[in-house]
Design an enzyme around this catalytic site. Sequence first.
Site, PDB file in Angstrom:
ATOM      1  CG  HIS A  38       7.404   2.028  -5.524  1.00 60.69           C
ATOM      2  ND1 HIS A  38       7.050   0.760  -5.943  1.00 60.69           N
ATOM      3  CD2 HIS A  38       8.624   2.274  -6.065  1.00 60.69           C
ATOM      4  CE1 HIS A  38       8.013   0.271  -6.708  1.00 60.69           C
ATOM      5  NE2 HIS A  38       8.975   1.167  -6.799  1.00 60.69           N
ATOM      6  CB  ILE A  65      -6.154  -2.440  -6.658  1.00 63.88           C
ATOM      7  CG1 ILE A  65      -5.315  -2.326  -5.379  1.00 63.88           C
ATOM      8  CG2 ILE A  65      -7.585  -1.974  -6.387  1.00 63.88           C
ATOM      9  CD1 ILE A  65      -5.833  -3.098  -4.190  1.00 63.88           C
TER      10      ILE A  65
HETATM   11  C1  GRF Z   1       7.350  -1.695   2.133  1.00 64.08           C
HETATM   12  O1  GRF Z   1       8.675  -1.731   1.745  1.00 64.08           O
HETATM   13  C2  GRF Z   1       6.534  -1.060   1.054  1.00 64.08           C
HETATM   14  O2  GRF Z   1       7.224  -0.083   0.336  1.00 64.08           O
HETATM   15  C3  GRF Z   1       6.242  -2.201   0.157  1.00 64.08           C
HETATM   16  O3  GRF Z   1       6.069  -3.295   1.014  1.00 64.08           O
HETATM   17  C4  GRF Z   1       6.746  -3.070   2.249  1.00 64.08           C
HETATM   18  C5  GRF Z   1       5.727  -3.164   3.341  1.00 64.08           C
HETATM   19  O4  GRF Z   1       6.262  -3.376   4.586  1.00 64.08           O
HETATM   20  N1  GRF Z   1       5.152  -1.875  -0.714  1.00 64.08           N
HETATM   21  P1  GRF Z   1       5.281  -3.409   5.850  1.00 64.08           P
HETATM   22  O5  GRF Z   1       4.312  -4.568   5.654  1.00 64.08           O
HETATM   23  O6  GRF Z   1       4.584  -2.102   5.928  1.00 64.08           O
HETATM   24  O7  GRF Z   1       6.191  -3.656   7.011  1.00 64.08           O
END
Ligand code: GRF
Length: 207
Positions: free
Chosen positions: A110, A94
């Site tokens: 995360h 960002i």
């Molecule tokens: C998740 O594992 C999140 O922690 C990471 O990216 C993934 C996103 O998955 N930042 P989604 O697009 O919400 O299915």
Amino acid sequence: MLKIAVMGSGKGSNFQAIMHAINDGRIPNAQVVLVISNNSKAGILEIGRSWGIPSIHLSTQECGSEEKFIGNLLDALQKHEVNCVVLAGYMKRIPHKVIAAYRNRILNIHPALLPRHGGKGMYGMHVHESVIASGDHVSGATVHLVDEEYDRGKILLQREVPVSKDETPESLATKVLAVEHLIYPEAIRLFAKGNASAMNDTGKKEN
Ligand code: GRF
């Protein structure tokens, strides 16, 4: 009222979990008013459209320059009166100008227990590989505020997941994602509530 823009690059399963929670009345005082993806083919845009939410493709590449991208992004956020940005699998950094404009109003999830296994290069499967390589017996998910440093903003909510002896990065990813779907809506609920009580304390009305 929390007016949320969700930004993502991929499937959007966290976004879907958030929408179900809002739709079920589990997050009062919040609505998603805009979905933004840097990837025109991302599933998250499809999900946004299926909920009838304006869902747009916006990227540096498509805008021609970083400066133009920042301008268009801030314009879109302002046009939709966004007062909270939720990153749900957004794979780009960002820009600082946007962080400054939405200070303490950008949330991220995360897939590990920050501050462990965070920072530059720690995304997707790299995170789970790092957890297993380190021999940690627990991992989990973290919802935190976004500031200028990768994965270092204030932690809002965490939940643990046990790492079993025969764990693989893939099996751990599946377990952690299931927990993400639980804690992201919960963190947004608490954030919206905190927002509302902070407003009551000062007596100011915000929309
Ligand atoms: C998740 O594992 C999140 O922690 C990471 O990216 C993934 C996103 O998955 N930042 P989604 O697009 O919400 O299915």
